[in-house]
Design an enzyme around this catalytic site. Structure first.
Site, PDB file in Angstrom:
ATOM      1  CE  LYS A 116       9.443 -15.743   0.804  1.00  0.00           C
ATOM      2  NZ  LYS A 116       8.487 -16.160   1.549  1.00  0.00           N
ATOM      3  CG  HIS A 208       5.309  -7.128   7.921  1.00  0.00           C
ATOM      4  ND1 HIS A 208       5.990  -8.361   6.407  1.00  0.00           N
ATOM      5  CD2 HIS A 208       4.538  -5.941   6.693  1.00  0.00           C
ATOM      6  CE1 HIS A 208       4.994  -8.517   4.817  1.00  0.00           C
ATOM      7  NE2 HIS A 208       4.502  -7.185   5.514  1.00  0.00           N
ATOM      8  CG  HIS A 235       6.149 -16.255  10.995  1.00  0.00           C
ATOM      9  ND1 HIS A 235       7.007 -15.353  11.538  1.00  0.00           N
ATOM     10  CD2 HIS A 235       6.550 -17.841  10.396  1.00  0.00           C
ATOM     11  CE1 HIS A 235       7.937 -15.688  12.130  1.00  0.00           C
ATOM     12  NE2 HIS A 235       7.750 -17.068  11.569  1.00  0.00           N
ATOM     13  CD  GLU A 275       4.875  -8.705   2.269  1.00  0.00           C
ATOM     14  OE1 GLU A 275       3.761  -8.732   2.663  1.00  0.00           O
ATOM     15  OE2 GLU A 275       5.656 -10.204   2.832  1.00  0.00           O
ATOM     16  NE  ARG A 291      -1.252 -13.020  -2.821  1.00  0.00           N
ATOM     17  CZ  ARG A 291      -0.945 -11.942  -1.340  1.00  0.00           C
ATOM     18  NH1 ARG A 291      -1.857 -11.054  -1.542  1.00  0.00           N
ATOM     19  NH2 ARG A 291      -0.232 -12.653  -0.806  1.00  0.00           N
ATOM     20  NE  ARG A 337      -5.043  -9.969   7.056  1.00  0.00           N
ATOM     21  CZ  ARG A 337      -4.419 -10.310   6.047  1.00  0.00           C
ATOM     22  NH1 ARG A 337      -4.376 -11.355   6.305  1.00  0.00           N
ATOM     23  NH2 ARG A 337      -3.646 -10.009   5.481  1.00  0.00           N
TER      24      ARG A 337
HETATM   25  P1  ADP Z   1       5.619 -15.608   3.516  1.00  0.00           P
HETATM   26  O1  ADP Z   1       6.141 -14.905   2.214  1.00  0.00           O
HETATM   27  O2  ADP Z   1       5.485 -17.067   4.314  1.00  0.00           O
HETATM   28  O3  ADP Z   1       4.788 -14.464   3.765  1.00  0.00           O
HETATM   29  P2  ADP Z   1       8.000 -13.806   4.033  1.00  0.00           P
HETATM   30  O4  ADP Z   1       9.061 -13.358   4.120  1.00  0.00           O
HETATM   31  O5  ADP Z   1       6.609 -12.737   4.173  1.00  0.00           O
HETATM   32  O6  ADP Z   1       6.943 -15.046   3.832  1.00  0.00           O
HETATM   33  O7  ADP Z   1       7.565 -12.648   6.038  1.00  0.00           O
HETATM   34  C1  ADP Z   1       6.807 -13.058   6.557  1.00  0.00           C
HETATM   35  C2  ADP Z   1       7.067 -13.249   8.108  1.00  0.00           C
HETATM   36  O8  ADP Z   1       7.711 -13.977   8.480  1.00  0.00           O
HETATM   37  C3  ADP Z   1       7.598 -11.503   8.051  1.00  0.00           C
HETATM   38  O9  ADP Z   1       6.316 -10.239   7.984  1.00  0.00           O
HETATM   39  C4  ADP Z   1       7.862 -11.730   9.866  1.00  0.00           C
HETATM   40  O10 ADP Z   1       7.185 -11.565  10.603  1.00  0.00           O
HETATM   41  C5  ADP Z   1       8.198 -13.297  10.001  1.00  0.00           C
HETATM   42  N1  ADP Z   1      10.519 -12.882   8.976  1.00  0.00           N
HETATM   43  C6  ADP Z   1      10.438 -13.039   7.811  1.00  0.00           C
HETATM   44  N2  ADP Z   1      11.729 -13.077   7.258  1.00  0.00           N
HETATM   45  C7  ADP Z   1      12.467 -12.797   9.176  1.00  0.00           C
HETATM   46  C8  ADP Z   1      13.698 -12.174   9.063  1.00  0.00           C
HETATM   47  N3  ADP Z   1      14.504 -12.605   8.549  1.00  0.00           N
HETATM   48  N4  ADP Z   1      13.628 -12.407  10.734  1.00  0.00           N
HETATM   49  C9  ADP Z   1      12.210 -12.093  11.182  1.00  0.00           C
HETATM   50  N5  ADP Z   1      11.623 -12.884  10.880  1.00  0.00           N
HETATM   51  C10 ADP Z   1      11.509 -12.661   9.760  1.00  0.00           C
END
Ligand code: ADP
Length: 448
Positions: A116, A208, A235, A275, A291, A337
């Site tokens: 990441k 999101h 999350h 995303e 994916r 889900r």
């Molecule tokens: P993962 O790979 O674990 O899914 P992500 O980076 O896609 O992690 O983040 C998953 C979720 O976490 C997001 O959909 C959001 O709800 C929350 N999140 C991630 N980054 C932030 C941020 N900078 N501020 C607030 N919430 C966040």
């Protein structure tokens, strides 16, 4: 085109892929652990191979077992599905080294987006707006403190190898930062065997929103609009919809175009999802999934494009069946889900399904491997069904959601259907006014 595809996955997603294969006249090979011998994906496949005992690391994550199964059965391609080995660049390369086609992106793109920290850097170079935060990995508490002055509080410390909503820690202020930093690193090391972390501003009320990308290996890249996945617990996504109730058509087109341009620069191939968090009119990249996504059916419902079919075609060297101007959006779709968990406590509820009846009718799709008499094993992810509904308007869609949730019978195990039923009649959900933090507050206020 391929003659035989091995599906390196289980459950509803294995079934989903099997369905696309058979509609294309392609034979399928299922792989399964000993716990899944009676699973629907095994029953429907043309052939099946037992690849090991119940623990995933000895079966669905065993690269030698899966490649051997493909070789023995003469499969010419492997579809990795979702989770398990789907974002493992080593697996993708090894499959190709054995003369078998990996149905997915180039291994270097899987590796890039799987880290990441690297993905944030790449996104910036590709012209995607990223969440304000550290430029690279943050290696000490001292560095974290120095950087926090620019990022501001609250901030989020995230694992470079994170996924599935795990490996994130919030630091509310400067005093809390050292402890949060240490905890994030320790957790990342324990969960992902990689303690690299980075920092991002913690957004207070974002949605999101993700963009679906489809690309062949000939430079044709399109987007299929967005999905709103703001209803989350820990999350993790609970209910997804398309289009997003928060965006207008211009905003959707703009973010779609930005995403396509970035993917063209990258030279991306296959399906992928970019995303973003969206707050006050601004988009911020958080990650890219290289994916298929669990929630891909909502996009299929409003566009009529079979994403798995296109993914298989692209892997076989064909061009996309659709150009950007062919993609039109009709109506609204939502996906619930349904997990084998208690709807209020979320305690897993594996066990035998005594009675099963799936809803039907216009605009209804159920992706599930459940049947009466089937035993949900305790070893895997608790997602057992996806209920996807379509309506001409968001209101129609919600009415259909309520009707189908009422019809759905899964007896013998606990499921999250009652939670979706409560959501479907809650004003904040009905009027679309929710952000990523809303569901947790809603759950805290529930009785029962
Ligand atoms: P993962 O790979 O674990 O899914 P992500 O980076 O896609 O992690 O983040 C998953 C979720 O976490 C997001 O959909 C959001 O709800 C929350 N999140 C991630 N980054 C932030 C941020 N900078 N501020 C607030 N919430 C966040």
């Amino acid at each position: 085109m391929f003659e035989k595809i091995l599906i390196a996955n289980r459950g509803e997603i294995a079934l989903r892929i099997h369905r696309a294969c058979h509609e294309m006249g392609i034979k399928t090979v299922a792989v399964h652990s000993t716990a899944d011998a009676e699973a629907m994906h095994v029953r429907l496949a043309d052939e099946s191979v037992c690849i090991g005992p119940p623990p995933s690391r000895d079966s669905y994550l065993s690269i030698p077992a899966i490649i051997s199964a493909a070789t023995i059965t003469g499969a010419d391609a492997i579809h990795p599905g979702v989770g398990f080995l789907s974002e493992n660049a080593t697996f993708a390369s090894m499959v190709e080294e054995h003369g078998i086609t990996f149905i997915g992106p180039k291994p270097q793109h899987i590796a890039l987006m799987g880290d990441k920290v690297a993905a944030r850097g790449a996104a910036r170079e590709l012209g995607l707006p990223v969440v304000p935060g550290s430029d690279g990995a943050v290696s000490s508490e001292k560095e974290a403190l120095a950087l926090s002055a620019n990022i501001g509080f609250p901030l989020l410390i995230k694992a470079a190898a994170g996924g599935g909503g795990r490996g994130m820690k919030i630091a509310a202020d400067e005093a809390a930062l050292p402890e949060a930093f240490r905890m994030a690193r320790n957790e990342a090391r324990a969960a992902f065997d990689n303690d690299q972390v980075y920092m991002e501003r913690y957004l207070g009320q974002p949605r999101h929103i993700e963009v679906q990308i489809l690309a062949d290996g000939h430079g044709n890249i399109v987007h299929l609009g967005e999905r709103d996945c703001s209803l989350q617990r820990r999350h993790q996504k609970v209910l997804e919809e398309a289009p997003s109730p928060a965006l207008n058509d211009t905003q959707c087109d703009e973010i779609g175009r930005t995403a396509v341009e970035a993917m063209k620069k990258l030279g991306y191939r296959s399906v992928g999802t970019i995303e973003f968090l969206y707050e006050e009119g601004e988009f911020f990249f958080i990650e890219m999934n290289t994916r298929l996504q669990v929630e891909h059916p909502v996009t299929e419902m409003i566009t009529g494009v079979d994403l798995v079919r296109e993914q298989i075609r692209a892997a076989a060297g064909s061009t996309l069946s659709v150009a950007q101007e062919d993609i039109a959006y009709m109506g609204h779709a939502m996906e619930c889900r349904i997990n084998a968990e208690h709807w209020r406590t979320f305690v897993p509820s594996p066990g035998r399904v005594k009675a099963y009846h799936a809803p039907g009718g216009v605009g209804v799709r159920v992706d599930s491997g459940l049947y009466a008499g089937y035993s949900v094993p305790p070893h895997y992810d608790s997602l057992v069904a996806k209920l996807v509904v379509h309506g001409l308007t968001r209101e129609d869609c919600i009415m259909r959601l309520r009707r189908t949730l009422e019809e759905y019978v899964i007896d013998g195990i606990e499921t999250t259907i009652p939670l979706h039923q409560r959501l479907a009649v809650t004003p904040a959900f009905m009027n679309g006014h929710y952000n990523i933090h809303w569901l947790e507050k809603f759950l805290a206020g529930l009785e029962g």
